[in-house]
Design a protein around this motif. Sequence first.
Motif, PDB file in Angstrom:
ATOM      1  N   ILE A   3       0.934  -1.102   0.011  1.00 52.27           N
ATOM      2  CA  ILE A   3      -0.015  -0.103  -0.153  1.00 52.27           C
ATOM      3  C   ILE A   3       1.034   1.245  -0.064  1.00 52.27           C
ATOM      4  N   LYS A   4       0.699   2.258  -0.901  1.00 54.85           N
ATOM      5  CA  LYS A   4       1.450   3.391  -0.896  1.00 54.85           C
ATOM      6  C   LYS A   4       0.847   4.343   0.165  1.00 54.85           C
ATOM      7  N   ASN A   5       1.995   5.308   0.604  1.00 59.00           N
ATOM      8  CA  ASN A   5       1.727   6.229   1.755  1.00 59.00           C
ATOM      9  C   ASN A   5       1.316   5.668   2.879  1.00 59.00           C
ATOM     10  N   GLU A   6       1.472   4.793   3.257  1.00 57.44           N
ATOM     11  CA  GLU A   6       1.487   3.973   4.427  1.00 57.44           C
ATOM     12  C   GLU A   6       1.772   4.746   5.481  1.00 57.44           C
ATOM     13  N   PRO A   7       0.736   5.101   6.729  1.00 58.66           N
ATOM     14  CA  PRO A   7       1.264   5.927   8.017  1.00 58.66           C
ATOM     15  C   PRO A   7       2.477   5.143   8.508  1.00 58.66           C
ATOM     16  N   ALA A   8       3.294   6.337   9.064  1.00 66.92           N
ATOM     17  CA  ALA A   8       4.522   5.843   9.863  1.00 66.92           C
ATOM     18  C   ALA A   8       4.158   4.785  11.127  1.00 66.92           C
ATOM     19  N   PRO A   9       5.032   3.774  11.225  1.00 64.20           N
ATOM     20  CA  PRO A   9       4.695   2.904  12.502  1.00 64.20           C
ATOM     21  C   PRO A   9       4.926   3.477  13.703  1.00 64.20           C
ATOM     22  N   LYS A  10       4.299   2.915  14.710  1.00 58.51           N
ATOM     23  CA  LYS A  10       4.627   3.905  15.980  1.00 58.51           C
ATOM     24  C   LYS A  10       4.514   2.553  17.165  1.00 58.51           C
ATOM     25  N   LEU A  11       5.313   2.649  18.008  1.00 62.56           N
ATOM     26  CA  LEU A  11       5.650   1.949  19.087  1.00 62.56           C
ATOM     27  C   LEU A  11       5.125   2.571  20.658  1.00 62.56           C
ATOM     28  N   VAL A  12       4.229   1.944  21.359  1.00 67.69           N
ATOM     29  CA  VAL A  12       4.012   2.646  22.567  1.00 67.69           C
ATOM     30  C   VAL A  12       4.308   1.578  23.672  1.00 67.69           C
ATOM     31  N   TYR A  18       3.091  -3.371  25.789  1.00 68.82           N
ATOM     32  CA  TYR A  18       3.526  -2.765  24.453  1.00 68.82           C
ATOM     33  C   TYR A  18       2.353  -2.917  23.738  1.00 68.82           C
ATOM     34  N   ARG A  19       2.274  -2.039  22.525  1.00 72.90           N
ATOM     35  CA  ARG A  19       1.628  -2.078  21.148  1.00 72.90           C
ATOM     36  C   ARG A  19       2.052  -1.202  20.289  1.00 72.90           C
ATOM     37  N   THR A  20       1.648  -1.773  19.075  1.00 69.57           N
ATOM     38  CA  THR A  20       2.190  -1.100  17.994  1.00 69.57           C
ATOM     39  C   THR A  20       1.002  -0.297  16.987  1.00 69.57           C
ATOM     40  N   GLU A  21       1.443   0.619  16.334  1.00 72.23           N
ATOM     41  CA  GLU A  21       0.357   1.214  15.262  1.00 72.23           C
ATOM     42  C   GLU A  21       0.918   1.168  13.974  1.00 72.23           C
ATOM     43  N   ASN A  22       0.186   0.693  13.010  1.00 74.34           N
ATOM     44  CA  ASN A  22       0.785   0.759  11.695  1.00 74.34           C
ATOM     45  C   ASN A  22       1.982  -0.374  11.555  1.00 74.34           C
ATOM     46  N   PHE A  23       1.959  -1.409  12.235  1.00 71.73           N
ATOM     47  CA  PHE A  23       3.062  -2.330  12.240  1.00 71.73           C
ATOM     48  C   PHE A  23       2.794  -3.552  12.971  1.00 71.73           C
ATOM     49  N   ARG A  24       2.757  -4.709  12.378  1.00 74.09           N
ATOM     50  CA  ARG A  24       2.633  -5.968  13.144  1.00 74.09           C
ATOM     51  C   ARG A  24       3.809  -6.728  13.532  1.00 74.09           C
ATOM     52  N   ILE A  25       3.871  -7.240  14.560  1.00 76.00           N
ATOM     53  CA  ILE A  25       4.937  -8.198  15.070  1.00 76.00           C
ATOM     54  C   ILE A  25       4.729  -9.789  14.650  1.00 76.00           C
ATOM     55  N   LEU A  26       5.567 -10.033  13.756  1.00 74.81           N
ATOM     56  CA  LEU A  26       5.155 -11.462  12.929  1.00 74.81           C
ATOM     57  C   LEU A  26       6.803 -12.319  12.794  1.00 74.81           C
ATOM     58  N   PRO A  27       6.719 -13.474  12.740  1.00 71.75           N
ATOM     59  CA  PRO A  27       7.844 -14.012  12.771  1.00 71.75           C
ATOM     60  C   PRO A  27       8.334 -14.226  11.082  1.00 71.75           C
ATOM     61  N   ILE A  28       8.461 -13.095  10.629  1.00 69.37           N
ATOM     62  CA  ILE A  28       8.899 -12.918   9.262  1.00 69.37           C
ATOM     63  C   ILE A  28      10.204 -12.392   9.052  1.00 69.37           C
ATOM     64  N   VAL A  76       5.717  -6.247   2.545  1.00 66.57           N
ATOM     65  CA  VAL A  76       4.164  -6.556   3.025  1.00 66.57           C
ATOM     66  C   VAL A  76       3.670  -5.213   3.822  1.00 66.57           C
ATOM     67  N   SER A  77       2.294  -5.187   3.531  1.00 70.39           N
ATOM     68  CA  SER A  77       1.491  -4.160   4.244  1.00 70.39           C
ATOM     69  C   SER A  77       0.409  -4.740   4.856  1.00 70.39           C
ATOM     70  N   PRO A  78       0.057  -4.203   6.009  1.00 70.45           N
ATOM     71  CA  PRO A  78       0.552  -3.195   6.746  1.00 70.45           C
ATOM     72  C   PRO A  78       2.048  -3.763   7.225  1.00 70.45           C
ATOM     73  N   ARG A  79       2.871  -2.706   7.548  1.00 73.20           N
ATOM     74  CA  ARG A  79       4.242  -3.360   7.838  1.00 73.20           C
ATOM     75  C   ARG A  79       4.272  -4.254   8.887  1.00 73.20           C
ATOM     76  N   ALA A  80       5.300  -5.081   8.640  1.00 69.19           N
ATOM     77  CA  ALA A  80       5.511  -6.376   9.648  1.00 69.19           C
ATOM     78  C   ALA A  80       6.931  -6.378  10.034  1.00 69.19           C
ATOM     79  N   GLY A  81       7.325  -6.905  11.201  1.00 68.38           N
ATOM     80  CA  GLY A  81       8.634  -6.977  11.755  1.00 68.38           C
ATOM     81  C   GLY A  81       8.618  -7.627  12.953  1.00 68.38           C
ATOM     82  N   HIS A  82       9.546  -7.454  13.822  1.00 70.07           N
ATOM     83  CA  HIS A  82       9.789  -7.923  15.157  1.00 70.07           C
ATOM     84  C   HIS A  82      10.294  -6.909  15.979  1.00 70.07           C
TER      85      HIS A  82
END
Length: 146
Positions: A32-41, A60-70, A78-84
């Motif tokens: 997805i183009k122009n995705e909002p910035a990820p945020k960590l709380v 903790y929680r994230t916004e516009n970012f998913r925690i996945l084992p990839i 991928v979108s929404p953004r994913a990482g660890h």
Amino acid sequence: MTTIAKAFAAAALLLAAGTPIHAQTATQFLPIKNEPAPKLVVDQPLPGPLAARAVAIIPYRTENFRILPIFGASASDVSPRAGHLHVSIDGLPWRWADAGGTGAIVLTALPPGEHKVLIEMATPEHEVLGGKVVKFIVPVINSAHH
């Protein structure tokens, strides 16, 4: 089969079945183009477990970012953004990656005293996107009660 080929195959199947294409939702892993910035709380450790058992449970929680084992370059698109998460304690030279997405970092057996935990969002290629530091004190626990 590529994602585009899968999408065309699914559309052809839906047309053959008489199902309108607009009734289907997009796959969760399309760029997805122009995705909002990820945020960590990150919150302070829960006071109850810290005081009673010297266990630091850091929500903790994230916004516009998913925690996945990839991991790896192909997972970065991928979108929404994913990482660890990268987790470091007290400035030590080692850290670990948390890809479980449980919503809490749990630390046990820390010695009594002040501690600093750095929690960072990282892409599948380990590029750090941002992080938060949590400082807290592990109390001395009377071992006679345990």
